[in-house]
Design a protein around this motif. Structure first.
Motif, short mmCIF file in Angstrom:
data_model
loop_
_atom_site.label_atom_id
_atom_site.label_comp_id
_atom_site.label_asym_id
_atom_site.label_seq_id
_atom_site.Cartn_x
_atom_site.Cartn_y
_atom_site.Cartn_z
N LEU A 110 -4.16 7.57 2.23
CA LEU A 110 -5.31 8.35 2.68
C LEU A 110 -6.61 7.70 2.21
O LEU A 110 -7.56 7.55 2.99
N LEU A 111 -6.63 7.30 0.94
CA LEU A 111 -7.84 6.66 0.41
C LEU A 111 -8.17 5.39 1.19
O LEU A 111 -9.33 5.11 1.49
N GLN B 30 -9.70 6.38 4.47
CA GLN B 30 -11.06 6.89 4.31
C GLN B 30 -12.06 5.75 4.14
O GLN B 30 -13.16 5.82 4.65
N LYS B 31 -11.60 4.70 3.45
CA LYS B 31 -12.48 3.53 3.25
C LYS B 31 -12.88 2.92 4.59
O LYS B 31 -13.94 2.30 4.73
N HIS C 27 -13.48 4.60 7.15
CA HIS C 27 -14.27 5.64 7.83
C HIS C 27 -13.54 6.26 9.01
O HIS C 27 -14.18 6.67 9.98
N PRO D 108 -11.85 9.38 10.51
CA PRO D 108 -11.80 10.80 10.19
C PRO D 108 -10.34 11.23 9.96
O PRO D 108 -9.48 10.93 10.78
N CYS D 109 -10.10 11.90 8.84
CA CYS D 109 -8.72 12.25 8.48
C CYS D 109 -8.54 13.75 8.29
O CYS D 109 -9.47 14.46 7.97
N GLU E 189 -9.02 19.48 -1.29
CA GLU E 189 -9.85 19.34 -0.10
C GLU E 189 -11.31 19.05 -0.48
O GLU E 189 -11.96 18.18 0.08
N LEU F 290 -11.49 15.46 -2.00
CA LEU F 290 -11.27 14.37 -1.04
C LEU F 290 -12.28 14.39 0.09
O LEU F 290 -12.39 13.44 0.85
N LYS F 291 -12.98 15.52 0.24
CA LYS F 291 -13.90 15.73 1.36
C LYS F 291 -13.16 15.53 2.69
O LYS F 291 -13.69 14.95 3.65
N THR F 292 -11.93 16.01 2.71
CA THR F 292 -11.07 15.92 3.90
C THR F 292 -10.26 17.20 3.96
O THR F 292 -9.80 17.66 2.92
N ASN G 271 -8.58 2.71 -6.80
CA ASN G 271 -7.78 3.68 -6.06
C ASN G 271 -6.83 4.42 -6.99
O ASN G 271 -6.71 5.63 -6.94
#
Lengths: 77, 296
Positions: free
Chosen positions: B99-100, B103-104, B106, B108-109, B132, B135-137, B183
Motif C-alpha cells: 500500500l505504501l 501511495q508513493k 499517487h 488513489p487507494c 485510516e 494512512l489518509k486512505t 517504509n
C-alpha cells in the motif's frame, strides 16, 4: 553466529542477516523475514526436506539451502 | 470509464472480493497464484461505468517474476483511477508495504482488511478508524468469503472515484535501501498504534491439524489414505451410473442401430457401429465419473 540450519525443531532465533542476493532478500522481506524478527522452526521434513518456519503470524516452508543463508542470533524462548 | 484495479499479495482473497463486487466467477482457491492473467469486468459504480481488473498477487512492485511483471506493466501503462488494495488481516504487519509503495505513486487507494473474520478468530484486533486517519486512505474491514463489509467498501470506492485527482500518477521506479528502511519504520509505528495481538495466538486447530498431517511418519500414509478414499468414493458412486449408461448404449445399438444395417452387413456397418458408436459411447460412459471428480 549460527544459521537457521542449526536450530532444532521448536527453537527460535532472531534474524540477524539475510545472506543472499537483493531480489531474494526483497521477496523474503515481503514474506515477513526481516532483520530483528523472531523466527521459529516448527518442523523439519525428513530426507533434507524443507523447513517449516513461522515469523509473526506467517508460516512458510523454505529449503535447507535458503535456511543456511539466514544468520540468526539466539533468542530467549 | 473508470479503471479500478485489485492489488495485493498472493492468497489474500483478491479474486473472491473481485467476484463479490463484479458478480463474475473468476476461479478462486486456497493457494496462491491462481490468477495468472487479467480478468476484467465492466460494472456500474458511483455514477460511472467502471472496469474492475483482477490482477495476480504480488509481493511488491519491484519483483521480477512473470506475475509481477504483468502487474508492473499494467500500472505503468494504464491510468488507474482506484486501486483496491487487498490484504490478509492476520498478516497486516508484512502486507502494508504494498500500500505504501502504491501511495508513493499517487495512485488513489482503498484498503480492504480482508479475512477480518479470521483475524478476529485468532484474537487480532485492528483499529481501522485510526489506521485510516494515519494512512489518509479509506480502510474497510471485509470478509470477501462471507460478504461482510461489501457495502462499506463500495461506498468508500465511490467516494474516492468521485474525488478530483490533482497529482499525476508516477511510474514505478526501483526502491533504494533508504526507501525500504523508511517504509519499514512507518509500518512498525502504524502496527504498534493500530493492531493489538493477543499474547498467545488462537490458532490451536491449525496447529493440531498440522501436527497430524505433517507428522514425519504418519503424514504420508494419511495423505495416501485420503486420496485413496476419494478415489474409492467416486468409483463406488460412479460405477453403477457408468454401468447403467453402458447398458443403455448396448440396448440402443441392438434394438435400434443394428436393424438399420440388416441389409448392409460388412465393412460399413463395422466402421459405424464397432468404430464410431462403440468408441464414442465408451468414452461417454466415463462422463459421470469425470463429473464426480470435478464436483469434488
Amino acid at each position: 553466529m549460527t544459521t537457521l540450519l542449526e536450530l532444532a525443531e521448536g527453537q527460535s532465533g532472531i534474524i540477524h542477516k539475510l545472506n543472499m542476493d537483493r531480489l531474494l532478500i526483497q521477496r523474503l522481506n515481503a514474506m515477513g523475514l526481516r532483520r530483528g524478527k523472531k523466527i521459529t522452526v516448527l518442523r523439519k521434513a525428513q530426507f533434507k526436506g524443507p523447513f517449516h518456519i513461522m515469523i509473526d503470524t506467517t508460516e512458510l516452508m523454505i529449503r535447507e539451502h535458503e535456511a543456511s543463508l539466514i544468520n540468526i542470533t539466539s533468542a530467549a524462548l | 470509464m473508470k479503471r479500478i484495479a485489485f492489488l495485493g499479495m498472493p492468497n489474500t482473497g483478491k479474486s473472491t472480493l473481485f467476484n463479490r463486487l463484479s458478480g463474475s466467477s473468476a476461479r478462486v482457491g486456497n493457494w496462491p497464484g491462481i490468477t495468472v492473467d487479467l480478468h476484467a469486468v465492466k460494472t456500474f459504480l458511483g455514477g460511472h461505468m467502471a472496469e474492475l481488473v483482477d490482477l495476480p498477487g504480488i509481493y511488491d512492485l519491484q519483483g521480477l517474476s512473470e506475475d509481477e511483471k504483468i502487474v508492473q506493466s499494467f500500472i505503468n501503462n494504464n491510468k488507474i483511477d482506484l486501486a483496491i488494495v487487498v490484504l490478509c488481516s492476520t498478516q497486516i504487519e508484512r502486507q502494508l508495504s504494498l500500500l505504501l509503495q502504491l501511495q508513493k505513486l499517487h495512485i488513489p487507494c482503498v484498503l480492504a482488511l480482508n479475512m477480518y473474520d479470521e483475524a478476529k478468530k485468532m484474537g487480532i484486533a485492528i483499529d481501522a478508524v485510526l489506521l485510516e486517519k494515519k494512512l489518509k486512505t479509506p480502510v474497510i474491514k471485509t470478509s470477501a468469503k462471507y460478504g461482510e463489509g461489501m457495502v462499506e467498501l463500495l461506498k468508500a470506492c465511490t467516494q474516492v472515484i468521485n474525488q478530483k485527482v490533482s497529482t499525476p500518477i508516477k511510474k514505478i521506479k526501483p526502491l533504494n535501501a533508504s526507501d525500504l528502511i523508511s517504509n519499514e519504520k512507518t509500518i512498525q509505528t502504524l502496527i504498534k498504534l493500530t493492531v493489538k495481538y493477543p499474547t498467545k495466538l488462537n490458532d490451536k486447530n491449525t496447529k493440531k491439524l498440522d501436527g497430524l498431517f505433517l507428522d514425519p511418519y504418519w503424514g504420508l500414509p494419511i495423505f495416501f489414505f485420503i486420496v485413496f478414499s476419494i478415489f474409492q468414493f467416486i468409483f463406488t458412486l460412479g460405477k453403477p451410473i457408468q454401468d447403467l449408461m453402458t447398458q443403455f448404449f448396448n440396448f440402443f445399438r441392438l434394438d435400434y442401430l443394428e436393424p438399420l444395417f440388416i441389409n448392409h452387413h460388412g465393412i460399413f456397418e463395422s466402421l459405424l457401429l464397432d468404430g464410431l458408436y462403440l468408441g464414442v459411447t465408451t468414452v461417454a460412459a466415463f462422463v459421470p465419473i469425470i463429473i464426480l471428480f470435478f464436483l469434488l
